[in-house]
Scaffold this motif. Structure first.
Motif, PDB file in Angstrom:
ATOM      1  N   UNK A 107      -9.234  50.498 -32.501  1.00 61.07           N
ATOM      2  CA  UNK A 107     -10.675  50.380 -32.741  1.00 61.07           C
ATOM      3  C   UNK A 107     -11.313  49.660 -31.568  1.00 61.07           C
ATOM      4  N   UNK A 108     -12.311  50.298 -30.978  1.00 59.18           N
ATOM      5  CA  UNK A 108     -13.074  49.663 -29.899  1.00 59.18           C
ATOM      6  C   UNK A 108     -14.079  48.718 -30.545  1.00 59.18           C
ATOM      7  N   UNK A 109     -13.940  47.415 -30.230  1.00 61.56           N
ATOM      8  CA  UNK A 109     -14.792  46.414 -30.874  1.00 61.56           C
ATOM      9  C   UNK A 109     -15.957  46.001 -29.999  1.00 61.56           C
ATOM     10  N   UNK A 110     -15.882  46.314 -28.708  1.00 60.78           N
ATOM     11  CA  UNK A 110     -17.042  46.079 -27.843  1.00 60.78           C
ATOM     12  C   UNK A 110     -17.021  47.145 -26.768  1.00 60.78           C
ATOM     13  N   UNK A 111     -18.131  47.841 -26.635  1.00 63.79           N
ATOM     14  CA  UNK A 111     -18.232  48.913 -25.648  1.00 63.79           C
ATOM     15  C   UNK A 111     -19.456  48.659 -24.792  1.00 63.79           C
ATOM     16  N   UNK A 112     -19.268  48.678 -23.470  1.00 66.81           N
ATOM     17  CA  UNK A 112     -20.360  48.360 -22.554  1.00 66.81           C
ATOM     18  C   UNK A 112     -20.888  49.583 -21.828  1.00 66.81           C
ATOM     19  N   UNK A 113     -20.313  50.740 -22.113  1.00 66.01           N
ATOM     20  CA  UNK A 113     -20.657  51.943 -21.365  1.00 66.01           C
ATOM     21  C   UNK A 113     -19.675  52.190 -20.236  1.00 66.01           C
ATOM     22  N   UNK A 114     -19.040  51.124 -19.760  1.00 69.84           N
ATOM     23  CA  UNK A 114     -18.007  51.247 -18.728  1.00 69.84           C
ATOM     24  C   UNK A 114     -16.728  50.544 -19.175  1.00 69.84           C
ATOM     25  N   UNK A 115     -16.467  50.576 -20.462  1.00 67.26           N
ATOM     26  CA  UNK A 115     -15.253  49.969 -20.981  1.00 67.26           C
ATOM     27  C   UNK A 115     -15.547  49.058 -22.145  1.00 67.26           C
ATOM     28  N   UNK A 116     -14.713  48.020 -22.300  1.00 74.86           N
ATOM     29  CA  UNK A 116     -14.880  47.085 -23.402  1.00 74.86           C
ATOM     30  C   UNK A 116     -13.534  46.540 -23.813  1.00 74.86           C
ATOM     31  N   UNK A 117     -13.380  46.291 -25.127  1.00 78.01           N
ATOM     32  CA  UNK A 117     -12.121  45.812 -25.666  1.00 78.01           C
ATOM     33  C   UNK A 117     -11.724  46.667 -26.860  1.00 78.01           C
ATOM     34  N   UNK A 118     -10.404  46.851 -27.023  1.00 78.53           N
ATOM     35  CA  UNK A 118      -9.899  47.692 -28.091  1.00 78.53           C
ATOM     36  C   UNK A 118      -8.751  46.972 -28.788  1.00 78.53           C
ATOM     37  N   UNK A 119      -8.788  46.995 -30.139  1.00 81.23           N
ATOM     38  CA  UNK A 119      -7.677  46.503 -30.941  1.00 81.23           C
ATOM     39  C   UNK A 119      -6.759  47.681 -31.244  1.00 81.23           C
TER      40      UNK A 119
END
Length: 359
Positions: free
Chosen positions: A248-260
């Motif tokens: 699950x992507x918990x933060x998306x910036x348009x150029x990535x983020x963080x995924x659990x």
């Protein structure tokens, strides 16, 4: 040589739609590969280009010459000037190599002297001139395949169409044959459409690849684009080997983020444009995973996971490991030797992770 354009081409057999509004453009002199699983429509596309199938609708043009346009224009195969090589080669057993290659020229009433010169020329091109007097049963499978190719080139074609021509060859001969054919195609400069389900063939030979599934185009691109930048999970999974994990992507910036990842305690950084939010399948190629030996300095390195080897196989130039990660498993490819059951640290580089939305 002309380019090739297919516009809105559709084909059904009974209740089964094999091609859905197909739009393709093959550039002049390009080797263009139709890649996909059995039943995806790639051979139907090739046969429609050759005139062996008539689409239900659409338009097919060789440069400025329209060969099919709905019910108005439908040139027969002999007027399309395509060289076709089939999976079975279809060389005539009762004719010599010379006569097999000469046959299309004989049909066109080419003069004997000109015919003989052209046969000699193309047999030299495929490196079989010394076998001109032999019959097919006296040839290897690879040599028969070259005879079929020489016959397809005897009367210079506008397009060369290849329908899985290497599938009957053993692995080593198939590898040599595709290298040889690619070199020949570049020397001749003929616009070529190549059909295969073999990813290695597609990646090693093609200028561009179209990945097909159920009569639709999933992605068109260079081999590098198809492999490293798959458009969706189907392409990522079909072309090469890929690890796909639930997350699950918990933060998306348009150029990535963080995924659990399911079962993993800490989120991972992920780079890449258009990273979707929410439930995803996270993909990474086995060779993109970095193995850090025990005791190696890893300060400042992101996306580290400590795990254990569950199984391994030695494959000559590399080892293939299966390791646990969260609730799933990863396949890792590396030249490093790690004992079965040993603990190791792997790095999942943020730039190598790709996330696709769960359908």
């Amino acid at each position: 040589m002309p380019d090739l354009t297919l516009t809105d081409v559709a084909k059904t057999f009974g209740d089964n739609t094999v091609l859905h509004e197909l739009d393709l453009h093959v550039r002049d002199g390009e080797l263009y590969t139709l890649l996909g699983p059995s039943g995806c429509g790639k051979s139907t596309t090739l046969w429609s280009i050759a005139g062996l199938h008539s689409p239900d609708r659409g338009r097919i043009a060789f440069g400025d010459r329209v060969v099919f346009d709905g019910g108005r224009i439908d040139l027969p195969p002999e007027r399309r000037n395509c060289g076709v090589v089939f999976q079975s080669y279809a060389v005539w057993p009762h004719l010599t190599v010379h006569d097999n290659v000469a046959y299309p020229l004989k049909l066109r009433k080419t003069g004997r002297r000109e015919r003989s010169a052209r046969v000699h020329e193309v047999l030299e091109l495929v490196e079989l001139d010394h076998l001109a007097g032999r019959y097919p049963h006296e040839l290897s499978g690879g040599q028969q395949q070259r005879v079929a190719l020489a016959r397809a080139l005897a009367h210079p074609p506008d397009l060369l169409l290849l329908d899985e021509p290497f599938s009957n060859l053993d692995a080593k001969l198939r590898e040599r044959a595709r290298d040889w054919l690619r070199s020949l195609q570049q020397r001749v400069g003929v616009t070529t459409v190549f059909v295969t389900h073999d990813q290695d063939e597609a990646l090693s030979m093609s200028d561009r690849i179209v990945v097909m599934d159920q009569g639709r185009v999933r992605q068109i691109g260079t081999p590098e684009e198809i492999y490293h930048e798959p458009a969706d999970l189907f392409v990522a999974d079909f072309v090469g080997t890929v690890n796909a994990l639930d997350g699950q992507v918990v933060s998306a910036t348009g150029r990535g983020g963080q995924v659990w990842l399911d079962g993993l305690g800490e989120p991972l950084d992920i780079d890449g444009e258009n990273t979707p939010a929410g439930d995803v399948r996270v993909c990474i190629r086995p060779e993109q995973i970095v193995v850090h030996p025990n005791g190696a300095a890893t300060a400042g390195v992101a996306n580290l996971v400590t795990t254990k080897v569950r199984s391994f196989a030695f494959l000559g130039d590399h080892y293939r490991y299966v390791v646990g990660i969260g609730a799933g498993e990863l396949v890792v490819r590396t030249p490093q030797r790690v004992d079965d059951g040993a603990e190791l640290t792997v790095e999942l580089p943020a730039t190598a992770l790709r996330a696709f939305p769960v359908a």
